[in-house]
Design a protein around this motif. Sequence first.
Motif, PDB file in Angstrom:
ATOM      1  N   THR A 174       0.861  -1.176   0.000  1.00 17.41           N
ATOM      2  CA  THR A 174       0.000   0.000   0.000  1.00 17.41           C
ATOM      3  C   THR A 174       0.905   1.235   0.000  1.00 17.41           C
ATOM      4  O   THR A 174       1.874   1.276   0.753  1.00 17.41           O
ATOM      5  N   PRO A 175       0.617   2.231  -0.850  1.00 10.24           N
ATOM      6  CA  PRO A 175       1.465   3.429  -0.860  1.00 10.24           C
ATOM      7  C   PRO A 175       1.410   4.158   0.488  1.00 10.24           C
ATOM      8  O   PRO A 175       0.359   4.174   1.130  1.00 10.24           O
ATOM      9  N   TYR A 176       2.534   4.744   0.894  1.00  9.58           N
ATOM     10  CA  TYR A 176       2.555   5.448   2.181  1.00  9.58           C
ATOM     11  C   TYR A 176       2.913   6.917   2.053  1.00  9.58           C
ATOM     12  O   TYR A 176       2.890   7.658   3.027  1.00  9.58           O
ATOM     13  N   TYR A 177       3.260   7.377   0.830  1.00 11.68           N
ATOM     14  CA  TYR A 177       3.667   8.787   0.684  1.00 11.68           C
ATOM     15  C   TYR A 177       3.470   9.219  -0.763  1.00 11.68           C
ATOM     16  O   TYR A 177       3.727   8.436  -1.674  1.00 11.68           O
ATOM     17  N   THR A 178       3.000  10.449  -0.956  1.00 12.51           N
ATOM     18  CA  THR A 178       2.811  10.981  -2.302  1.00 12.51           C
ATOM     19  C   THR A 178       3.842  12.073  -2.576  1.00 12.51           C
ATOM     20  O   THR A 178       4.053  12.954  -1.740  1.00 12.51           O
ATOM     21  N   ALA A 179       4.485  11.981  -3.731  1.00 19.48           N
ATOM     22  CA  ALA A 179       5.530  12.945  -4.089  1.00 19.48           C
ATOM     23  C   ALA A 179       5.358  13.350  -5.549  1.00 19.48           C
ATOM     24  O   ALA A 179       4.433  12.886  -6.225  1.00 19.48           O
ATOM     25  N   THR A 180       6.230  14.214  -6.020  1.00 22.66           N
ATOM     26  CA  THR A 180       6.246  14.559  -7.436  1.00 22.66           C
ATOM     27  C   THR A 180       7.661  14.983  -7.809  1.00 22.66           C
ATOM     28  O   THR A 180       8.449  15.333  -6.935  1.00 22.66           O
ATOM     29  N   GLN A 181       7.989  14.913  -9.078  1.00 26.02           N
ATOM     30  CA  GLN A 181       9.288  15.423  -9.514  1.00 26.02           C
ATOM     31  C   GLN A 181       9.221  16.944  -9.588  1.00 26.02           C
ATOM     32  O   GLN A 181       8.182  17.505  -9.960  1.00 26.02           O
ATOM     33  N   VAL A 182      10.303  17.591  -9.209  1.00 26.15           N
ATOM     34  CA  VAL A 182      10.405  19.052  -9.334  1.00 26.15           C
ATOM     35  C   VAL A 182      11.754  19.384  -9.961  1.00 26.15           C
ATOM     36  O   VAL A 182      12.623  18.515 -10.097  1.00 26.15           O
ATOM     37  N   MET A 183      11.924  20.658 -10.326  1.00 21.10           N
ATOM     38  CA  MET A 183      13.195  21.100 -10.898  1.00 21.10           C
ATOM     39  C   MET A 183      13.913  21.978  -9.878  1.00 21.10           C
ATOM     40  O   MET A 183      13.319  22.920  -9.339  1.00 21.10           O
TER      41      MET A 183
END
Length: 231
Positions: A94-103
Amino acid sequence: LGASACAEDGMIKFGTNPEFPPFEYISANGVLGEYDGIDMAIAAKIGELTGMDVEMESLEFDSLLIALQNGQIDATIAGMTITDERKEAVNFSTPYYTATQVMIVPEDSDIEKAEDMADKKICVIQGYTGETCVNEMGYKYEAFKKGTEAIMELVNGKCDVVVIDSATAQNYVNDNEGLKIVEDPDAFASEEYAIAVNKDNTELLDTINEAIDTMLEDGTISEIAAQYAEA
Ligand code: GLN
């Protein structure tokens, strides 16, 4: 014998790559021996909740799934994003953290959108989802082994932008003067971090999922993330 031998003995041998603050890094007073960070605190808590001993092994990020497949480790906890390609090789919790790519760019950079990277010198970390993103965008880039190496290139003016996960980017920007974060949610989709387990070891996956569900429901994971995150 094989991937589940250790887990059945009441021990989970995790693999990580402690080059990814605030999720995993080496520290004098870590939560798991010399290992510290959000993931390490989650792993320690999984140990508490399941009554299993937790061991941590340091590997290259690139080698984690191979080590999992050949039974050298029981699970990975490494800020690892669930991707279709990785799902072919291993099972994810089960996923435990949400992230995204940034510059990450110098403060005076004119990069405002991902497409502004087209004619720039781009740095990524080898095997990270950031590399996959830039590759899919069709841009040329240079891949480094470690986040700190890519950041040094940026600080020394040898590259124009580093693409990396959001929380880790914040960490590097706080620690190095003259850098800022540029987000482009239209270009970079959100990613979910999860623990990976060998496909044959569904018993361990169930055990880990039960612990993660508990920690998501009672707020433990939010508390741990808040404790380690830098604003
Ligand atoms: N989230 C990124 C990935 O899965 C980076 C993970 C990491 O370096 N630990 O590729």
